[in-house]
Design a protein around this motif. Structure first.
Motif, mmCIF file in Angstrom:
data_model
loop_
_atom_site.group_PDB
_atom_site.id
_atom_site.type_symbol
_atom_site.label_atom_id
_atom_site.label_comp_id
_atom_site.label_asym_id
_atom_site.label_seq_id
_atom_site.Cartn_x
_atom_site.Cartn_y
_atom_site.Cartn_z
ATOM 1 N N GLN A 3 -6.854 1.606 10.447
ATOM 2 C CA GLN A 3 -6.664 2.350 11.698
ATOM 3 C C GLN A 3 -6.475 3.840 11.429
ATOM 4 O O GLN A 3 -6.522 4.637 12.337
ATOM 5 N N ILE A 40 -3.621 5.098 10.426
ATOM 6 C CA ILE A 40 -2.298 5.384 10.986
ATOM 7 C C ILE A 40 -1.253 5.100 9.920
ATOM 8 O O ILE A 40 -1.307 4.067 9.249
ATOM 9 N N ASP A 41 -0.318 6.000 9.778
ATOM 10 C CA ASP A 41 0.731 5.825 8.788
ATOM 11 C C ASP A 41 1.550 4.579 9.108
ATOM 12 O O ASP A 41 2.091 4.455 10.208
ATOM 13 N N GLY A 42 1.610 3.639 8.178
ATOM 14 C CA GLY A 42 2.413 2.443 8.362
ATOM 15 C C GLY A 42 1.678 1.260 8.955
ATOM 16 O O GLY A 42 2.297 0.282 9.357
ATOM 17 N N GLU A 43 0.345 1.291 8.968
ATOM 18 C CA GLU A 43 -0.389 0.163 9.549
ATOM 19 C C GLU A 43 -0.327 -1.053 8.648
ATOM 20 O O GLU A 43 -0.152 -0.959 7.427
ATOM 21 N N CYS A 44 -0.456 -2.231 9.265
ATOM 22 C CA CYS A 44 -0.375 -3.513 8.555
ATOM 23 C C CYS A 44 -1.714 -4.233 8.630
ATOM 24 O O CYS A 44 -2.436 -4.110 9.616
ATOM 25 N N HIS A 45 -2.004 -5.009 7.612
ATOM 26 C CA HIS A 45 -3.196 -5.857 7.602
ATOM 27 C C HIS A 45 -2.895 -7.124 6.830
ATOM 28 O O HIS A 45 -1.908 -7.197 6.089
ATOM 29 N N GLU A 46 -3.779 -8.084 6.989
ATOM 30 C CA GLU A 46 -3.723 -9.286 6.172
ATOM 31 C C GLU A 46 -4.883 -9.246 5.201
ATOM 32 O O GLU A 46 -6.029 -9.019 5.611
ATOM 33 N N ARG A 56 0.329 -10.024 3.377
ATOM 34 C CA ARG A 56 0.509 -8.796 4.145
ATOM 35 C C ARG A 56 0.333 -7.578 3.242
ATOM 36 O O ARG A 56 0.855 -7.541 2.129
ATOM 37 N N ASP A 79 0.669 -3.183 3.644
ATOM 38 C CA ASP A 79 1.068 -2.046 4.464
ATOM 39 C C ASP A 79 0.462 -0.789 3.855
ATOM 40 O O ASP A 79 0.454 -0.639 2.631
ATOM 41 N N ARG A 100 1.263 -0.953 -0.091
ATOM 42 C CA ARG A 100 2.218 -1.970 -0.540
ATOM 43 C C ARG A 100 1.622 -3.345 -0.241
ATOM 44 O O ARG A 100 1.216 -3.611 0.899
ATOM 45 N N TRP A 111 7.717 3.731 -0.420
ATOM 46 C CA TRP A 111 8.148 2.734 0.564
ATOM 47 C C TRP A 111 9.643 2.460 0.436
ATOM 48 O O TRP A 111 10.177 2.463 -0.672
ATOM 49 N N ALA A 112 10.281 2.230 1.547
ATOM 50 C CA ALA A 112 11.689 1.804 1.517
ATOM 51 C C ALA A 112 11.762 0.417 0.901
ATOM 52 O O ALA A 112 10.830 -0.373 1.003
#
Lengths: 97, 430
Positions: free
Chosen positions: A26, A28-34, A39, A41, A69, A96-97
């Motif tokens: 996307q 976008i900072d912090g987007e997720c995917h499989e 998972r 990030d 990540r 990453w935190a």
């Protein structure tokens, strides 16, 4: 979890690199995917800036940076498609935190 | 993380609902039908004592009001990055790369005291020199992505009880705070950009939203009287500070601790799928959802915010969301091709109740007991296979639109496998 630090000359090239492993970003900072059932990030960063300790001047690396990540880890084939910084930066601008 | 207990919640016993969850009464354990993931080893939330607590990887965060200590429910936040380095130590030296803090007529003292986390910790005290002028630590950022940003800080009065957040860079946005009593925003450069929230042990979290900008010079300016920030200092008078944060977006998210690097908290994902969904979602294309949440916690912004959604694929998608800008409540179908929207709107940060019934293409929707909005053109013709809280997903395992997460807490949800009358929708949400 495994962290990867990525860098390309352009944002478009970063998009292509993710597309090569089947991830439609996307941007976008912090987007997720499989990815392969796990998972991932993505931190969508862009250029990075820092202070040169010798001069105190702000420096900019205008190449495109991203943090990845992965819940487990990438396969060798996936890792080969991504522009992974090796070795990883000793003090990344962002983690990453 | 898969939850391991089930806490039933019934507004009325025997009301016919097949899912009824009260997230304010779950303790620290999520209902076993939902799977929760967050790819961060450390994320913070406010615990039942009002303290800044940490949760580990894939651990849901059940948030509390730090002032009243009342439960707020399941916290669902999008990813956020704290752009400020040394968020607790405010180091002025020692960073081999990246930025350090600078200071104008203040020194950086340290004391051992109770931090907002409730632990005894080394906390920085910004303390005046006797010089005349501003008294502030500052940190400068350039080349920020053009965006609205929010600065936040935990502060505690010592000799000084007034503190100003000031952007001396791109915007001159500023706000003055009184760190006493319930906490007061004394003044702000634009109405509504600042907040102050009391925390235990004399701490306050103060926040300020900026206009869209690309450069910032973040300053925390001491003040003797809530008005003046340029004066002759009294040696070592100041305030305690902790937990500085600068992040893109409107409103402060949960605190993210940083050191020599900026730090990104990963997004929360909470999904009921497989038997965790089919065990209660028994109505096919007919049913009713109810939700109770804190709406617009980070403001009513230009971005849609999800409350809940079913499978984000063609014909299976129902998306209950706060609308952008206006803050109405909406139910949209796949791709938001069709939707229905309430005429009333959400109050930013307030407890909010919404309910909608659906029967194929017909959806009835109400917000806080208001007028029921109806559409007969929602493209919903196939039973979904999963439910997402506070976000959307096209795959049933992760959120897949990073822009729409709720950024707030969900108190409760309910589902009935039947269409409830519109009068009931209104009474449920009143």
């Amino acid at each position: 979890m495994t962290d990867y630090y990525l860098r390309t000359n352009t944002e478009a090239r970063m998009v292509e690199a993710f597309a090569a492993i089947g991830v439609d970003v996307q941007r976008i900072d912090g987007e997720c995917h499989e990815l392969d059932g796990q998972r991932i990030d993505i931190g969508w960063i862009g250029p990075v800036t820092w202070t040169d300790p010798a001069t105190g001047q702000t420096q900019t690396d205008s190449r495109f940076h991203a943090n990845l990540r992965v819940a487990g880890e990438l396969t060798e084939a996936q890792a080969a498609e991504l522009p992974i910084l090796n070795p990883a930066p000793s003090i990344p601008m962002r983690v990453w935190a | 993380m898969k939850g391991n207990s089930y806490v039933p919640f019934m507004l009325r016993r025997g009301d016919g609902s097949t899912l009824s969850l009260d997230f304010t009464a779950m303790g620290d354990t999520l209902d076993s039908r939902f799977t929760f993931t967050r790819s961060s080893t450390t994320s913070t939330y406010i615990n039942s004592s009002g303290l800044v607590a940490t949760a580990g990887t894939n651990v849901p965060r059940f948030d509390y009001n730090p002032t009243t200590l009342t439960a707020r429910g399941l916290l669902i936040e999008g990813s956020a990055t704290n752009l400020i380095y040394w968020s607790e130590s405010f180091d002025t030296t020692g960073a081999p790369i990246n930025w350090n803090w600078s200071a104008v007529n203040v020194t950086r003292g340290t004391v051992t005291t109770t931090a907002p986390s409730g632990s005894s910790a080394t906390v920085v005290k910004i303390q005046e020199t006797t010089a005349t002028g501003l008294h502030a630590p500052l940190i400068v950022y350039s080349s920020l992505t053009s965006s609205v940003y929010t600065v936040s800080l935990f502060a505690k009065a010592v000799e000084r009880q007034y503190l100003s957040l000031f952007d001396n860079g791109g915007s001159a946005a500023n706000a003055m705070f009184n760190l006493s009593g319930n906490g007061t925003v004394v003044s702000e450069s634009t109405a509504g950009i600042a907040t102050i929230t009391p925390y235990p042990n004399g701490w306050y979290r103060i926040t300020m939203r900026t206009p869209t900008l690309t450069n910032m010079n973040v300053q925390f300016r001491l003040s003797t009287d809530g008005t003046t920030t340029s004066y002759a200092g009294t040696l070592n008078s100041g305030v305690y500070i902790w937990g500085a944060q600068l992040e893109a977006g409107s409103g402060a998210s949960s605190y993210i601790s940083t050191g020599a690097s900026q730090v990104t908290r990963a997004a929360d994902t909470c999904i009921a799928a497989s038997t965790g969904f089919s065990s209660w979602f028994t109505g096919g294309t007919t049913g009713t959802f109810y939700a109770d949440w804190f709406g617009g916690v980070r403001g009513i912004t230009s971005t849609v915010r999800s409350v809940l959604s079913t499978s984000d694929v063609t014909a299976r998608h129902l998306h209950l969301q706060q609308t952008a800008a206006a803050g109405n409540l909406k139910v949209a179908d796949f791709g938001a091709a069709n939707s229905v929207t309430t005429s009333n709107s959400i109050t930013s940060g307030a407890r909010t109740k919404g309910a909608f019934s659906f029967s194929g293409s017909t959806v009835n929707l109400t917000l806080n007991g208001g007028t029921v909005a109806t559409s007969s053109s929602i493209a919903f013709s196939t039973a979904p296979t999963y439910l997402v809280l506070g976000g959307t997903s096209t795959n049933g395992s992760t959120i897949t639109d990073a822009t729409v997460l709720l950024n707030g807490s969900i108190r409760a949800i309910k589902y009935w496998p039947s269409v409830l009358p519109t009068a009931t929708l209104q009474s449920l949400t009143t």
